[in-house]
Design an enzyme around this catalytic site. Structure first.
Site, PDB file in Angstrom:
ATOM      1  CG  HIS A  63      -1.934   0.924   1.160  1.00 52.41           C
ATOM      2  ND1 HIS A  63      -3.199   0.510   1.758  1.00 52.41           N
ATOM      3  CD2 HIS A  63      -2.301   2.173   0.846  1.00 52.41           C
ATOM      4  CE1 HIS A  63      -4.113   1.564   1.577  1.00 52.41           C
ATOM      5  NE2 HIS A  63      -3.445   2.755   1.238  1.00 52.41           N
ATOM      6  CG  HIS A  65      -1.313   6.637  -1.522  1.00 52.25           C
ATOM      7  ND1 HIS A  65      -2.624   6.451  -2.402  1.00 52.25           N
ATOM      8  CD2 HIS A  65      -1.411   6.062  -0.234  1.00 52.25           C
ATOM      9  CE1 HIS A  65      -3.383   5.920  -1.612  1.00 52.25           C
ATOM     10  NE2 HIS A  65      -2.823   5.822  -0.389  1.00 52.25           N
ATOM     11  CG  LEU A  66       4.475   4.775  -6.055  1.00 47.77           C
ATOM     12  CD1 LEU A  66       4.776   3.767  -7.056  1.00 47.77           C
ATOM     13  CD2 LEU A  66       5.588   5.244  -5.293  1.00 47.77           C
ATOM     14  NE  ARG A  67       0.094  11.449  -2.799  1.00 48.72           N
ATOM     15  CZ  ARG A  67      -0.976  10.988  -2.095  1.00 48.72           C
ATOM     16  NH1 ARG A  67      -2.014  10.310  -2.689  1.00 48.72           N
ATOM     17  NH2 ARG A  67      -1.230  11.180  -0.632  1.00 48.72           N
ATOM     18  CG  ASN A  97      -5.467   7.687  -4.225  1.00 49.28           C
ATOM     19  OD1 ASN A  97      -4.362   7.160  -4.604  1.00 49.28           O
ATOM     20  ND2 ASN A  97      -5.484   8.474  -3.084  1.00 49.28           N
ATOM     21  CG  ASP A 155      -6.344   3.668  -0.384  1.00 44.52           C
ATOM     22  OD1 ASP A 155      -6.971   3.548   0.664  1.00 44.52           O
ATOM     23  OD2 ASP A 155      -5.387   4.388  -0.449  1.00 44.52           O
ATOM     24  CG  HIS A 235      -5.676   1.833   5.668  1.00 40.51           C
ATOM     25  ND1 HIS A 235      -6.936   1.574   5.799  1.00 40.51           N
ATOM     26  CD2 HIS A 235      -5.278   2.324   4.319  1.00 40.51           C
ATOM     27  CE1 HIS A 235      -7.437   2.155   4.675  1.00 40.51           C
ATOM     28  NE2 HIS A 235      -6.432   2.713   3.850  1.00 40.51           N
ATOM     29  CG  ASP A 308      -2.149   4.543   3.878  1.00 38.56           C
ATOM     30  OD1 ASP A 308      -2.088   4.967   2.451  1.00 38.56           O
ATOM     31  OD2 ASP A 308      -3.120   4.819   4.338  1.00 38.56           O
ATOM     32  CG  HIS A 312      -0.695  14.666   1.463  1.00 38.83           C
ATOM     33  ND1 HIS A 312      -1.420  14.906   0.287  1.00 38.83           N
ATOM     34  CD2 HIS A 312      -1.092  13.882   2.311  1.00 38.83           C
ATOM     35  CE1 HIS A 312      -2.461  13.915   0.243  1.00 38.83           C
ATOM     36  NE2 HIS A 312      -2.232  13.104   1.690  1.00 38.83           N
TER      37      HIS A 312
HETATM   38 ZN   LIG Z   1      -6.736   4.195   2.438  1.00 39.15          ZN
END
Ligand SMILES: [Zn+2]
Length: 425
Positions: A63, A65-67, A97, A155, A235, A308, A312
């Site tokens: 899990h 987020h590589l954005r 996402n 997610d 998570h 996760d 940001h």
């Molecule tokens: Zn999530």
């Protein structure tokens, strides 16, 4: 040729899934583990003295987020995988996402292409369950699988429509993919920015009750029973959710779960003084929830530690608490925070390494190679004792949103290899 081969001498070669724990040398050649034994002689390759160090299979993060595409100011596939490598990870599953959302083959292929050309570690994309993560219409799950997705998830959002979720699980099941939901009821958590409890009351912030998570976990377990689909709960953060996963497993359902280091390290107390670096979703819960998550990791209810990792920009976090973005970076702090479980909660080191290696591979239904001659040389070399102070500015992520800034940590990844290539040192 810097990467033509390596001889790692005198390491503690440690792979609990293969019941391996021995002091030996390991030779890497042609991207693979070529030899394991004692007294191996160098034949022109680089030799690394690893006396007193632990050599494990590379970690797998279910899990992150590589954005990319869409939010490259927060992270890119290049920087996110570089950060993963520094944390000992050799493969990461990236959530859908992005912008555009990874809900079709073109985006999946773009991610895989960027990973091939710029990535430090293996990237296994997770596709969306619904188009645009809008919860209205299913994505083409067969197309996503065909393009290389290893699971599906909306997610960041929960699929609210029960019937649509059922259909998504039926499709995912027919294509042999796990569904990996983010379980937070949108209605019960509306206006909430942290765990609903004593601290949210004190701070005057809207809450996300444990039941917002548990109501959706219960629904999705029921839908797993109905459809036969492999359900992997992302998570897990509450004691009640851990109990439900345990019960589902005892009933023989195809249910697995992951937990994030922040949920077994911190509680909602970290949100005091409106610390936006302690804002994530699911939120940090109560001490009893934290202990329940640790118990779940220990007894096999929870199958994997997943970070996760959610980068940001500063502008997303340096605002009022209720306006701040949810999420923290996590790749480079995961191992030392997990090692606290060994030191403080009597978790066997073998269990911890399973949770980072064979555990997540089993969730993905991928063949586990491990530290065996002929397998890919995906390795992490670890100093279990080294003490260091974490500074996000010295890390490799583009973002610095972490509640662990300045923490004294113990245990450090010294080197990481992916397919025999040294990707972190
Ligand atoms: Zn999530």
């Amino acid at each position: 040729m810097a990467n033509s081969g390596f001889l790692i001498k005198n390491a503690r070669i440690f792979d609990p899934a293969l019941k391996l724990d021995q002091k030996a040398d390991l030779r890497i050649a042609d991207g693979k583990i070529a030899e394991i034994g004692s007294g191996l002689k160098a034949s022109g390759e680089r030799t690394i003295d690893a006396a007193g160090k632990l050599l494990t299979p590379g970690f797998v993060d279910l899990h992150v987020h590589l954005r990319e595409p869409g939010f490259e100011h927060k992270e890119t596939i290049e920087t996110g995988t570089r950060s993963a490598a520094a944390g000992g990870f050799t493969a990461v599953c990236c959530m859908a996402n992005t912008h555009p959302v990874n809900d079709n083959a073109a985006i999946t292929r773009y991610i895989l292409e960027q990973a091939r050309s710029k990535g430090s570690v293996k990237v296994w994309p997770i596709g969306a369950i619904t188009k645009g993560l809008e919860g209205q219409e299913l994505a083409d799950i067969g197309e996503l699988k065909e393009a290389g997705c290893v699971g599906v998830s909306d997610d960041g959002k929960t699929v609210i429509d029960n019937q649509l979720m059922r259909l998504g699980m039926e499709y995912a099941h027919s294509f042999g993919l796990p569904v990996m939901p983010h379980c937070i009821c949108a209605q019960l958590s509306e206006g909430g920015s942290m765990h609903e409890g004593a601290v949210s009351t004190q701070l005057g912030l809207g809450g996300i009750p444990a039941e917002a998570e548990e109501s959706i976990v219960a629904r999705d377990i029921a839908l797993s029973r109905l459809t036969g689909c492999h359900l992997h709960i992302a998570h897990v953060s509450t004691a009640g959710a851990v109990d439900m996963v345990r019960l589902a497993k005892n009933q023989g359902l195809r249910v697995s779960a992951e937990a994030a280091p922040h949920h077994f390290t911190l509680t909602h107390e970290a949100c005091q003084e409106y610390n936006t670096h302690a804002k994530m979703c699911p939120p940090l819960r109560e001490e009893s929830d934290r202990i329940a998550v640790i118990q779940g990791l220990l007894d096999g209810t929870i199958d994997a530690i997943a970070t996760d990792h959610a980068p940001h920009a500063t502008v997303d976090k340096e605002v009022e608490f209720d306006q701040a973005a949810f999420g923290i970076i996590g790749s480079e702090t995961a191992l030392p925070l997990a090692l606290n479980l060994v030191r403080e909660h009597h978790m066997p080191l073998a269990r911890l390494v399973e949770l980072l290696t064979s555990g997540p591979m089993k969730v993905l239904g991928k063949k586990y190679g491990g530290l065996k001659v002929g397998e890919a040389a995906d390795l992490a070399l670890i100093d279990l004792e080294q003490e260091w102070t974490y500074r996000a500015s010295e890390g490799h992520s583009k973002s610095r949103n972490t509640p662990f800034e300045g923490w004294k940590l113990q245990g450090k990844v010294l080197a990481t290899w992916v397919d025999g290539k040294l990707v972190h040192e």
